[in-house]
Design a protein around this motif. Sequence first.
Motif, PDB file in Angstrom:
ATOM      1  N   ASN A 182      34.398 -36.484  15.490  1.00 57.51           N
ATOM      2  CA  ASN A 182      35.521 -36.347  16.937  1.00 57.51           C
ATOM      3  C   ASN A 182      35.664 -37.937  16.832  1.00 57.51           C
ATOM      4  OD1 ASN A 182      35.030 -33.519  19.110  1.00 57.51           O
ATOM      5  ND2 ASN A 182      33.262 -35.106  18.851  1.00 57.51           N
ATOM      6  N   PHE A 183      37.526 -37.246  15.844  1.00 59.28           N
ATOM      7  CA  PHE A 183      38.041 -39.136  15.524  1.00 59.28           C
ATOM      8  C   PHE A 183      38.914 -39.439  17.191  1.00 59.28           C
ATOM      9  CE2 PHE A 183      42.221 -41.656  14.250  1.00 59.28           C
ATOM     10  CZ  PHE A 183      41.102 -42.982  13.431  1.00 59.28           C
ATOM     11  N   LEU A 184      39.313 -38.262  17.397  1.00 60.16           N
ATOM     12  CA  LEU A 184      39.703 -38.922  18.988  1.00 60.16           C
ATOM     13  C   LEU A 184      38.679 -38.634  20.579  1.00 60.16           C
ATOM     14  CD1 LEU A 184      43.183 -36.784  19.699  1.00 60.16           C
ATOM     15  CD2 LEU A 184      42.598 -38.953  18.284  1.00 60.16           C
ATOM     16  N   GLY A 185      38.907 -39.365  21.039  1.00 60.12           N
ATOM     17  CA  GLY A 185      37.369 -40.121  22.149  1.00 60.12           C
ATOM     18  C   GLY A 185      36.178 -40.618  21.162  1.00 60.12           C
ATOM     19  N   ASP A 186      36.371 -41.109  19.991  1.00 57.01           N
ATOM     20  CA  ASP A 186      35.353 -41.821  18.953  1.00 57.01           C
ATOM     21  C   ASP A 186      33.823 -41.144  19.971  1.00 57.01           C
ATOM     22  OD1 ASP A 186      35.749 -43.361  17.738  1.00 57.01           O
ATOM     23  OD2 ASP A 186      37.191 -44.826  18.848  1.00 57.01           O
ATOM     24  N   LYS A 187      33.244 -40.084  19.919  1.00 52.29           N
ATOM     25  CA  LYS A 187      32.302 -39.777  20.470  1.00 52.29           C
ATOM     26  C   LYS A 187      32.001 -38.592  18.827  1.00 52.29           C
ATOM     27  CE  LYS A 187      34.719 -35.850  22.801  1.00 52.29           C
ATOM     28  NZ  LYS A 187      35.027 -35.118  24.067  1.00 52.29           N
TER      29      LYS A 187
END
Length: 341
Positions: free
Chosen positions: A190-195
Amino acid sequence: MTLPHGFSPKMAALALCSALIASAVGLPAQAADASPARATFDGNIRNNSLAISPDERTAVVSYSERPDVIVYNLTTSKVRGVLHGYVTPRNIVFAPDGKAFYVSDSSRGEVVKIDSATLKPLSRLAAGPGAFGTALSKDGGALYVNNQASSTVTRFDTASQQARAVITGFAQPRQGVRLSPDGSKLYVTNFLGDKVTIVDTQTDKIDGEITGFSKIRAISVTADGKTMFAANSGTNNIAVVDIAKREITSTVPVGKDPYGAALTPNGRFVYAGNLADNTVSVIEVATLKTVATITGFKQPRQAIVFTRDGKRAYVLNEDLSLSTVDRATQQIVGTLAAPKS
């Protein structure tokens, strides 16, 4: 859903309708392949892709800034063909039998199945604007498609060409998507949240997540399914993840802006393509140390593929030229030049 900058809801609807119509009516190849005007859905997001056929005779490459896909003959070291009609080609993956390959296009909102022999479209899966990363099951029966715009993952049945599940709960899943060696888990970056989100492929449900990355890019998983390697372009290192514990246990410094984290076939080394300094770092898994730095590339990203015997690595450059690395000497021994767009 959040649309990329400069893309209106009306444009999204039109793009989706176009993809659905093309899929439903089965447009003739010459009509479906006519080059569309380049009005990108998410042109501010850049990536490239490389896939090698199972017989290792063909390489298919793309760069999202170019509306074409290039097919190389690795036996003759020549360009075999150029496929037109794309807008932002995102990811490429071969079917296990090598008879076809799939190309996702986030602007056209579809995944195109191409005949490997004729290089003609066989079918089109309407995946919606934002279709990005793809992963095929070992038997080729299931195709997972990340959609970074709607923050979903769709599971297609490749035989029926129907969507069997739409999994929600992601945050801009882009190119990073990998199946575990046994196929029981799907790992989605996930690019947003770096997970990394973990999906149970039996239930099509989210089964947990791994956090703590920094501008996460490519991921790879060891053959025993115990360890994940992930490129942190924000901190210039490769994260080492204990999958059972679902946590980062260490990091390995590499070059600037790493995108790649490709494991060699024997699992002994990880290759990281470093975009900003035009290098590839080689990490020894046993020691978690960088043991070599290969130079001479042009903005390499995550597109790194090895031959089955592990003697060579193919690295895609930003201009879609393809470099061959001799792993014994850790040097580039040849580069196939790409035709101009």
